[in-house]
Motif scaffolding. Structure first.
Motif, PDB file in Angstrom:
ATOM      1  N   GLY A  18       0.426  -1.228  -0.208  1.00 20.79           N
ATOM      2  CA  GLY A  18      -0.243  -0.234   0.180  1.00 20.79           C
ATOM      3  C   GLY A  18       0.745   1.530   0.428  1.00 20.79           C
ATOM      4  N   GLU A  37      -2.176   3.868   4.079  1.00 23.29           N
ATOM      5  CA  GLU A  37      -4.023   3.872   3.553  1.00 23.29           C
ATOM      6  C   GLU A  37      -4.958   2.845   3.546  1.00 23.29           C
ATOM      7  N   ASN A  38      -4.475   1.476   3.323  1.00 22.32           N
ATOM      8  CA  ASN A  38      -4.687   0.467   4.011  1.00 22.32           C
ATOM      9  C   ASN A  38      -4.676  -0.333   4.667  1.00 22.32           C
ATOM     10  N   LYS A  41      -7.200  -3.519   9.884  1.00 20.34           N
ATOM     11  CA  LYS A  41      -8.181  -2.961  10.379  1.00 20.34           C
ATOM     12  C   LYS A  41      -9.007  -3.262  11.617  1.00 20.34           C
TER      13      LYS A  41
END
Length: 100
Positions: A18, A37-38, A41
């Motif tokens: 990323g 950015e990614n 989670k």
């Protein structure tokens, strides 16, 4: 008698690519935080907010990795971060094993 221990060992077993969203260094320690950015989670054992290069990595290697990260950050280049998807936290966050 054979005894098997329950010790867990760190593994570099996954990669995430990323664009870097941030690279953070602090005056109170020799660790390097970074975010993509990614950014993941979730993670089964570490807080997923950051990847971290811990202060246990020798200084010359940390400097090399920081140079690589800052170059990629400035140029918005995609990086490849190697880490352990099951464990191996550093400072509570996901430990970096590789920056490519």
């Amino acid at each position: 008698l054979l005894c098997a221990g329950g010790t867990a060992f760190a593994n570099y077993n996954s990669n995430m690519t990323g664009v870097l969203k941030g690279v953070f260094v602090y005056t109170d320690g020799d660790y390097i935080y970074l975010t993509l950015e990614n950014q993941p989670k979730s993670h089964p054992t570490c807080k997923p907010n950051y990847f971290v290069i811990p202060d246990t990595v020798p200084s010359d290697r940390r400097q090399m990795l920081l140079s690589r990260l800052l170059t990629a950050y400035a140029s918005k280049e995609i990086v490849n971060i190697g880490f352990d998807v099951r464990g191996d936290c550093a400072r509570g966050y996901i430990r970096v094993h590789r920056v490519g």
